[in-house]
Design a protein around this motif. Structure first.
Motif, PDB file in Angstrom:
ATOM      1  N   VAL A 135       0.793  -1.232   0.143  1.00 54.01           N
ATOM      2  CA  VAL A 135       0.102  -0.006  -0.027  1.00 54.01           C
ATOM      3  C   VAL A 135       0.904   1.180   0.055  1.00 54.01           C
ATOM      4  O   VAL A 135       1.570   1.603   0.876  1.00 54.01           O
ATOM      5  N   PRO A 136       1.185   1.844  -1.122  1.00 55.88           N
ATOM      6  CA  PRO A 136       2.004   3.108  -1.334  1.00 55.88           C
ATOM      7  C   PRO A 136       1.864   4.166   0.087  1.00 55.88           C
ATOM      8  O   PRO A 136       0.841   4.728   0.140  1.00 55.88           O
ATOM      9  N   GLY A 137       3.104   4.289   0.615  1.00 53.59           N
ATOM     10  CA  GLY A 137       3.016   5.340   1.676  1.00 53.59           C
ATOM     11  C   GLY A 137       2.247   4.816   3.069  1.00 53.59           C
ATOM     12  O   GLY A 137       2.764   5.547   4.055  1.00 53.59           O
ATOM     13  N   PHE A 138       1.833   3.732   3.100  1.00 52.79           N
ATOM     14  CA  PHE A 138       1.343   3.238   4.397  1.00 52.79           C
ATOM     15  C   PHE A 138       2.333   3.100   5.574  1.00 52.79           C
ATOM     16  O   PHE A 138       2.143   3.690   6.504  1.00 52.79           O
ATOM     17  N   ARG A 139       3.477   2.204   5.217  1.00 50.96           N
ATOM     18  CA  ARG A 139       4.280   1.830   6.064  1.00 50.96           C
ATOM     19  C   ARG A 139       5.404   3.127   6.410  1.00 50.96           C
ATOM     20  O   ARG A 139       5.717   3.303   7.355  1.00 50.96           O
ATOM     21  N   ASP A 140       5.412   4.010   5.459  1.00 50.31           N
ATOM     22  CA  ASP A 140       6.465   5.083   5.740  1.00 50.31           C
ATOM     23  C   ASP A 140       5.544   5.934   6.745  1.00 50.31           C
ATOM     24  O   ASP A 140       6.386   6.756   7.536  1.00 50.31           O
TER      25      ASP A 140
END
Length: 353
Positions: free
Chosen positions: A102-107
């Motif tokens: 999921v783009p950006g979620f972990r960051d």
């Protein structure tokens, strides 16, 4: 006789019977003799198995559910990804792995675990890669959007039991009988929380109250209402408490909860209505069976994908795990899911408003 039992007997002999809540708190979290403070109780070699230990699918789907809420709420740049009572860390590890796509979620996620057991914290360190911050209490979580998981957390919090007698109540307490720990009854009491229950209970009915659980729900609800986020609470229980559900498990089998203090897991069914009310001003979803929730999230399709690379005993184990998580005769109906979310936003996927 266990060291904790000796202490409890001496305490009761000196000061009189103690509440069930005090008994549970001592048995589970006594710093020297408490069940969770001294052991890892999970898995085939422990006393019970939780859903994350049964299959990776459980954690993957819950993680993606929270990720969708994060997307629906505008992708906040920083948020608290928290779990209460994380066990061995299996659930959070699966959540983090599944949400990598999921783009950006972990960051944006800051991982926080609320865990009081040093033994289990060590297991969580081994299971979870990356930065993790531990807390003793939910109140010490940082402010900000909160995306929270609580799987089989509330059932282990201390309860008090009250039994209906006439137009009032007596509290069930732990005392001594023939030099053994035994359940008894207090004199008449009038708990404010039970005033409304007189109209719907009968002589002899037992009602359970979990004050610590309601306090935790209130803290979670206030944070979600004020800052955004969502909570997924998964546990066994029902919408409203009625009946004696206090129980103990040791070696995957039920045992007498007073027989060996500190050596068995003690739990009680969750009163989801009490949690939902305590969480106001956050909004709560309809209580949903775990099997229905997981099927709505796509566990059937995920199971098929995983099964493609399996054969023999591994495939049989995988199919058995799917059935155990979703089957009506297993965890699928016994366990329920309650979601909390801010007013004016979309409820978590798989749950109805």
């Amino acid at each position: 006789m266990s060291g904790l039992e000796a202490q409890l007997r001496a305490r009761i002999a000196e000061a009189g019977p103690i509440s069930l809540a005090d008994y549970m708190a001592a048995c589970l979290m006594h710093p020297e003799f408490g069940y969770y403070a001294t052991r890892d109780p999970f898995g085939a070699g422990g006393d019970f198995v939780t859903a994350p230990e049964i299959s990776q699918m459980f954690g993957e789907l819950l993680g993606l559910c929270l990720a969708q809420v994060w997307l629906d709420q505008g992708r906040p740049a920083r948020f608290v990804l928290a779990e209460l009572g994380p066990g061995r860390g299996t659930l959070m590890a699966d959540v983090l792995r599944a949400t990598q796509r999921v783009p950006g979620f972990r960051d944006a996620a800051e991982v926080h675990l609320v865990e009081g057991s040093a033994v289990l914290r060590a297991a969580q360190r081994r299971a979870i890669a990356g930065d993790v911050i531990w807390h003793e209490r939910v109140e010490s979580l940082p402010e900000g959007p909160l995306y929270l998981l609580a799987n089989e957390f509330f059932d282990a919090l201390p309860i008090r039991q009250f039994q209906r007698f006439g137009d009032g109540w007596r509290e069930r307490v732990v005392g001594l009988s023939d030099d053994r720990l035994a359940l008894g009854l207090s004199g008449p009491v009038a708990p404010p929380a039970l005033v409304e229950r007189l109209a719907e209970t009968r002589e002899g009915d037992v009602v359970e109250i979990c004050g610590p659980g309601e306090a935790v729900a209130a803290e979670i609800g206030a944070r979600i209402a004020g800052h955004g986020g969502a909570a997924l609470i998964v546990d066994y229980g029902d919408w409203r408490s009625l009946g004696d559900t206090f129980q103990a498990v040791k070696g995957h089998a039920p045992v007498d909860p007073l027989a060996a203090p500190g050596l068995a897991d003690l739990t009680a069914h969750v009163d989801f209505e009490a949690l939902a009310r305590a969480a106001s001003p956050a909004v709560y979803t309809r209580l949903t069976p775990q099997g229905v929730f997981l099927e709505r999230l796509g566990i059937g399709a995920r199971s098929e994908v995983l099964a493609r690379n399996l054969s023999g005993q591994a495939l049989e184990n995988h199919l058995a795990a799917y059935q155990r998580l979703t089957g009506a005769e297993e965890m699928g109906t016994l366990f329920k899911v309650l979601g909390l979310y801010p007013e004016g936003t979309t409820p978590p996927p798989g749950l109805d408003p």
